[in-house]
Write an enzyme that holds these catalytic residues in place. Sequence first.
Site, PDB file in Angstrom:
ATOM      1  N   LYS A 170       0.840  -1.210   0.000  1.00 62.60           N
ATOM      2  CA  LYS A 170       0.000   0.000   0.000  1.00 62.60           C
ATOM      3  C   LYS A 170       0.870   1.254   0.000  1.00 62.60           C
ATOM      4  O   LYS A 170       0.500   2.275  -0.596  1.00 62.60           O
ATOM      5  CB  LYS A 170      -0.984  -0.019   1.173  1.00 62.60           C
ATOM      6  CG  LYS A 170      -0.398   0.150   2.557  1.00 62.60           C
ATOM      7  CD  LYS A 170      -0.760   1.492   3.158  1.00 62.60           C
ATOM      8  CE  LYS A 170      -0.285   1.603   4.594  1.00 62.60           C
ATOM      9  NZ  LYS A 170      -0.456   2.964   5.135  1.00 62.60           N
ATOM     10  N   ASN A 171       2.056   1.199   0.608  1.00 60.26           N
ATOM     11  CA  ASN A 171       2.927   2.376   0.628  1.00 60.26           C
ATOM     12  C   ASN A 171       3.602   2.623  -0.714  1.00 60.26           C
ATOM     13  O   ASN A 171       4.169   3.696  -0.940  1.00 60.26           O
ATOM     14  CB  ASN A 171       3.981   2.244   1.727  1.00 60.26           C
ATOM     15  CG  ASN A 171       3.398   2.468   3.108  1.00 60.26           C
ATOM     16  OD1 ASN A 171       2.323   3.049   3.256  1.00 60.26           O
ATOM     17  ND2 ASN A 171       4.093   1.995   4.127  1.00 60.26           N
TER      18      ASN A 171
ATOM     19  N   ARG B 297      -2.443  10.117   6.452  1.00 62.07           N
ATOM     20  CA  ARG B 297      -1.406  11.118   6.194  1.00 62.07           C
ATOM     21  C   ARG B 297      -0.900  11.081   4.756  1.00 62.07           C
ATOM     22  O   ARG B 297      -0.462  12.095   4.218  1.00 62.07           O
ATOM     23  CB  ARG B 297      -0.241  10.914   7.160  1.00 62.07           C
ATOM     24  CG  ARG B 297      -0.575  11.294   8.596  1.00 62.07           C
ATOM     25  CD  ARG B 297       0.596  11.024   9.525  1.00 62.07           C
ATOM     26  NE  ARG B 297       0.245  11.294  10.903  1.00 62.07           N
ATOM     27  CZ  ARG B 297       0.498  12.436  11.525  1.00 62.07           C
ATOM     28  NH1 ARG B 297       1.108  13.404  10.888  1.00 62.07           N
ATOM     29  NH2 ARG B 297       0.140  12.603  12.779  1.00 62.07           N
TER      30      ARG B 297
ATOM     31  N   CYS C 202      -2.162   7.672  11.808  1.00 63.13           N
ATOM     32  CA  CYS C 202      -1.769   7.087  13.089  1.00 63.13           C
ATOM     33  C   CYS C 202      -1.049   8.112  13.967  1.00 63.13           C
ATOM     34  O   CYS C 202      -0.216   8.884  13.494  1.00 63.13           O
ATOM     35  CB  CYS C 202      -0.831   5.898  12.865  1.00 63.13           C
ATOM     36  SG  CYS C 202      -1.629   4.445  12.174  1.00 63.13           S
TER      37      CYS C 202
ATOM     38  N   ARG D 146       4.985  13.887  12.102  1.00 63.60           N
ATOM     39  CA  ARG D 146       5.405  13.677  10.719  1.00 63.60           C
ATOM     40  C   ARG D 146       5.042  14.930   9.941  1.00 63.60           C
ATOM     41  O   ARG D 146       4.164  14.924   9.083  1.00 63.60           O
ATOM     42  CB  ARG D 146       4.717  12.430  10.139  1.00 63.60           C
ATOM     43  CG  ARG D 146       5.210  11.151  10.792  1.00 63.60           C
ATOM     44  CD  ARG D 146       4.669   9.917  10.115  1.00 63.60           C
ATOM     45  NE  ARG D 146       3.321   9.618  10.558  1.00 63.60           N
ATOM     46  CZ  ARG D 146       2.655   8.528  10.201  1.00 63.60           C
ATOM     47  NH1 ARG D 146       3.214   7.657   9.395  1.00 63.60           N
ATOM     48  NH2 ARG D 146       1.436   8.311  10.648  1.00 63.60           N
ATOM     49  N   PRO D 147       5.713  16.037  10.252  1.00 65.26           N
ATOM     50  CA  PRO D 147       5.292  17.330   9.708  1.00 65.26           C
ATOM     51  C   PRO D 147       5.516  17.429   8.204  1.00 65.26           C
ATOM     52  O   PRO D 147       6.390  16.773   7.632  1.00 65.26           O
ATOM     53  CB  PRO D 147       6.185  18.323  10.465  1.00 65.26           C
ATOM     54  CG  PRO D 147       7.405  17.542  10.815  1.00 65.26           C
ATOM     55  CD  PRO D 147       6.916  16.146  11.085  1.00 65.26           C
TER      56      PRO D 147
ATOM     57  N   ASP E 255       6.458  20.209   6.900  1.00 69.03           N
ATOM     58  CA  ASP E 255       7.363  21.355   6.706  1.00 69.03           C
ATOM     59  C   ASP E 255       8.391  21.085   5.602  1.00 69.03           C
ATOM     60  O   ASP E 255       8.715  21.984   4.816  1.00 69.03           O
ATOM     61  CB  ASP E 255       8.147  21.674   7.991  1.00 69.03           C
ATOM     62  CG  ASP E 255       7.269  21.842   9.204  1.00 69.03           C
ATOM     63  OD1 ASP E 255       6.076  21.514   9.113  1.00 69.03           O
ATOM     64  OD2 ASP E 255       7.789  22.297  10.222  1.00 69.03           O
TER      65      ASP E 255
ATOM     66  N   ASP F 103       8.511   0.416  10.890  1.00 66.01           N
ATOM     67  CA  ASP F 103       7.211  -0.237  10.761  1.00 66.01           C
ATOM     68  C   ASP F 103       7.230  -1.706  11.183  1.00 66.01           C
ATOM     69  O   ASP F 103       6.181  -2.356  11.202  1.00 66.01           O
ATOM     70  CB  ASP F 103       6.707  -0.141   9.319  1.00 66.01           C
ATOM     71  CG  ASP F 103       6.074   1.208   9.021  1.00 66.01           C
ATOM     72  OD1 ASP F 103       5.916   2.019   9.952  1.00 66.01           O
ATOM     73  OD2 ASP F 103       5.727   1.464   7.850  1.00 66.01           O
TER      74      ASP F 103
ATOM     75  N   ARG G 214      -6.268  -0.788   7.739  1.00 59.81           N
ATOM     76  CA  ARG G 214      -5.708   0.262   6.885  1.00 59.81           C
ATOM     77  C   ARG G 214      -4.559  -0.252   6.033  1.00 59.81           C
ATOM     78  O   ARG G 214      -4.293   0.294   4.961  1.00 59.81           O
ATOM     79  CB  ARG G 214      -5.200   1.435   7.736  1.00 59.81           C
ATOM     80  CG  ARG G 214      -6.287   2.300   8.349  1.00 59.81           C
ATOM     81  CD  ARG G 214      -5.672   3.507   9.058  1.00 59.81           C
ATOM     82  NE  ARG G 214      -4.668   4.130   8.224  1.00 59.81           N
ATOM     83  CZ  ARG G 214      -3.418   4.400   8.613  1.00 59.81           C
ATOM     84  NH1 ARG G 214      -3.025   4.115   9.836  1.00 59.81           N
ATOM     85  NH2 ARG G 214      -2.573   4.971   7.785  1.00 59.81           N
TER      86      ARG G 214
END
Length: 416
Positions: free
Chosen positions: A22-23, A91, A115, A120-121, A123, A303, A395
């Site tokens: 999925k990633n 995200r 999650c 996990r910005p 920026d 992970d 998910r």
Amino acid sequence: MDKFLITGGVPLHGEVRISGAKNAALPLMAAALLTDAEVTLHQLPAVHDIRTMERLLTHLGTTWQDGQTIRIRAEHLTEPSAPYEIVKTMRASSLVLGPLLARCGFARVSLPGGCAIGERPLDLHLKALTAMGANIEIAEGYIVARAKRLRGAEITFDKVTVTGTENLMMAATLAEGTTVLHHAAREPEIPALAACLTQMGAQIEGAGTERITIIGVSRLNGTTCTIIPDRIETGTFMIAAAMTAGDVRLQGAIPAHVGALITQLQAAGATVTEEPGALRVTASARLTGVDCTTSPFPEFATDLQAQWMAAMTTARGSSRIEETVFENRFMHVAELKRLGADITVEGTTAIVRHVEQLHAAPVMATDLRASACLVLAGLIADGTTEIQRVYHLDRGYEHFEAKLRNLGARIERVHS
């Protein structure tokens, strides 16, 4: 709200086919926004995050055929805006920011959810897009970005960011001039995305290394790509096989994607064998405690940290597990302790001491990988473990309990 009931004590035996990652699928779905031609993706996993991205792309104006193979056509992007009601649960929805801005010159994307495992910005994404000429503001919980056409730039990420690398790589494909990404992520999903973009007509070199060069083109074409196998699902089943003293063949697994885990499992006493198109993991006795430190690829994946901790709870001796990627990724510790684990957390390090046996108890999943951790712990616990909030697991794992049952696990999903 669904829950799992797991009766432990059964070694896993048999074969499991690894689903598409999925990633890897999510950025490829976002990449379809870069062209008005059709993009076909094979081997998509049937997981909730994919459904969320489908909803988002449909909202943006794409049309498609659904299934394990999907055909996406973003011919008319009617609404280059990603609303909060869709983005709030995932995200990775932020991956549409770069493609929308590059293709439409405008993007309005809600600050994402997902999650709660740490900061996990975005920026890093925004700083890089600004360097490429974008005008960006945050208004009412949304990122609003504008650019007539992005310009190539030299970009150095302050820290390794997978989605940041993917977002900027996609944006740079349609930018004017050359973009160089320094300190880029090297995860297998990066070269997989680059390969698909290259098939679409992009000019990309260095994907899979710390320096990626993208020469912008005026337009991209359609293409057909197959999603790579999920290395985290692979690792989860490898750990499950070893900690239950089982014998499992993982069809479709790519050894190079789980090299650090192979080293860990072998040090802990398991046997990992490469076979044509597969990996086989066997263990005939209790594992031995082995220390672990998470770090970006090719090192041990964050992970898989929670799953590794579950395996170490009954391993001989003790082990130290250091989390260097996300600061909140020890939320599963309290739940493992409810099962009888002996774990002490000292800052970013967890010390796991041997216990002879875990014992069933009601536990609650706090995030996607913590869900998998608790399932694995339930496989070796005495009695029947009840795991609540398994929607987190849905998910990212396709038919997880069915695959485990096929390997002999006694696991049941209860609808409530």
